[in-house]
Design a protein around this motif. Structure first.
Motif, mmCIF file in Angstrom:
data_model
loop_
_atom_site.group_PDB
_atom_site.id
_atom_site.type_symbol
_atom_site.label_atom_id
_atom_site.label_comp_id
_atom_site.label_asym_id
_atom_site.label_seq_id
_atom_site.Cartn_x
_atom_site.Cartn_y
_atom_site.Cartn_z
ATOM 1 N N SER A 187 0.824 -1.209 0.000
ATOM 2 C CA SER A 187 0.000 0.000 0.000
ATOM 3 C C SER A 187 0.860 1.262 0.000
ATOM 4 O O SER A 187 0.571 2.230 -0.719
ATOM 5 C CB SER A 187 -0.930 -0.007 1.221
ATOM 6 O OG SER A 187 -1.675 1.182 1.300
ATOM 7 N N ARG A 220 2.368 1.746 -3.443
ATOM 8 C CA ARG A 220 1.335 2.211 -4.374
ATOM 9 C C ARG A 220 1.035 3.689 -4.186
ATOM 10 O O ARG A 220 0.812 4.423 -5.156
ATOM 11 C CB ARG A 220 0.062 1.390 -4.184
ATOM 12 C CG ARG A 220 0.127 -0.006 -4.804
ATOM 13 C CD ARG A 220 -1.075 -0.827 -4.404
ATOM 14 N NE ARG A 220 -1.132 -2.089 -5.135
ATOM 15 C CZ ARG A 220 -1.825 -3.148 -4.729
ATOM 16 N NH1 ARG A 220 -2.510 -3.090 -3.585
ATOM 17 N NH2 ARG A 220 -1.842 -4.253 -5.446
ATOM 18 N N ALA A 264 -1.328 3.472 -7.969
ATOM 19 C CA ALA A 264 -2.083 2.285 -7.557
ATOM 20 C C ALA A 264 -1.905 1.115 -8.507
ATOM 21 O O ALA A 264 -2.079 -0.041 -8.113
ATOM 22 C CB ALA A 264 -3.564 2.641 -7.439
#
Length: 222
Positions: A195, A198, A203
């Motif tokens: 996460s 990203r 993303a």
């Protein structure tokens, strides 16, 4: 990379562990053949720093065992045995390099990089994914020309995936690359690092393959 150190001299082992960690690698350190064998059986390592004079036997025995398998493990022998005949024996038994004690820690780090290149998948040192440029040789990542700062573990994740873009990397393999055997890995730790990457890179750069792992999106053909 994940590095295994087998060295029974406490001060030297601690110094090597610290310097190799500073170079951005994940490090496990053991002082006996028995513990080293157990670690090799449990974890995928990229490089082994092997002292020949261990308290429960000769490192040469382990070296021969490793070379009797198809394990793609780079082995750098570090030892006080500095005669030419000793070096020849170590190399003939399968060592990729030989460093006599006392040695410079910066030279050790450079030799780790050199021997590991023999076993890594052949990829360009620079990889471009969209507007992201990944320089594996310089440990540097830019987006639209701007340097993106990554923590050591964020970079370890990116490098692991970037060396085989498009290939699925399991959660277990990622854990091996990011954590030592002494560290406890939380159930959602890998998801947290994915996460974070990203958020910094976009993303879509890392794809989740449900039940199998993660992969870096394959760069489009030029």
């Amino acid at each position: 990379m994940r590095i295994l150190i087998m060295e029974d001299e406490p001060h030297l082992g601690a110094a090597v562990q610290e310097r190799v960690r500073q170079a951005g690698h994940t490090v496990d350190w053991f002082t006996t053949l028995e513990d080293g064998r157990a670690a090799l059986a449990a974890v995928h390592y990229d490089v082994l720093l092997l002292d020949l004079g261990l308290p429960d036997g000769s490192g040469r025995t382990l070296l021969r065992e490793i070379r009797q398998t198809s394990s793609p493990l780079a082995v750098l022998v570090t030892t006080a045995e500095d005669q030419v005949s000793d070096r020849i024996a170590g190399l003939s038994e399968g060592a990729d390099d030989y460093l006599a004690k006392p040695y410079d820690l910066d030279e050790l780090v450079a030799r780790i990089a050199a021997v590991s290149r023999r076993y890594r998948p052949l990829v360009d040192n620079r990889l471009r994914v969209g507007d992201i440029d990944i320089d594996l040789e310089r440990t540097r990542l830019t987006r639209n020309g701007q340097v993106i700062d990554l923590t050591a573990r964020e970079w370890a994740l990116v490098e692991l995936l970037a060396r085989r873009p498009g290939a699925i990397c399991s959660r277990e393999r990622i854990e091996d690359a990011l954590y030592t055997l002494e560290e406890e890995v939380g159930s959602n730790t890998i998801e947290v690092f994915v996460s974070r990457v990203r958020k910094k890179l976009g993303a879509d750069i890392i794809r989740t393959v449900r039940g199998r792992g993660y992969c870096l999106e394959q760069p489009p053909a030029s």
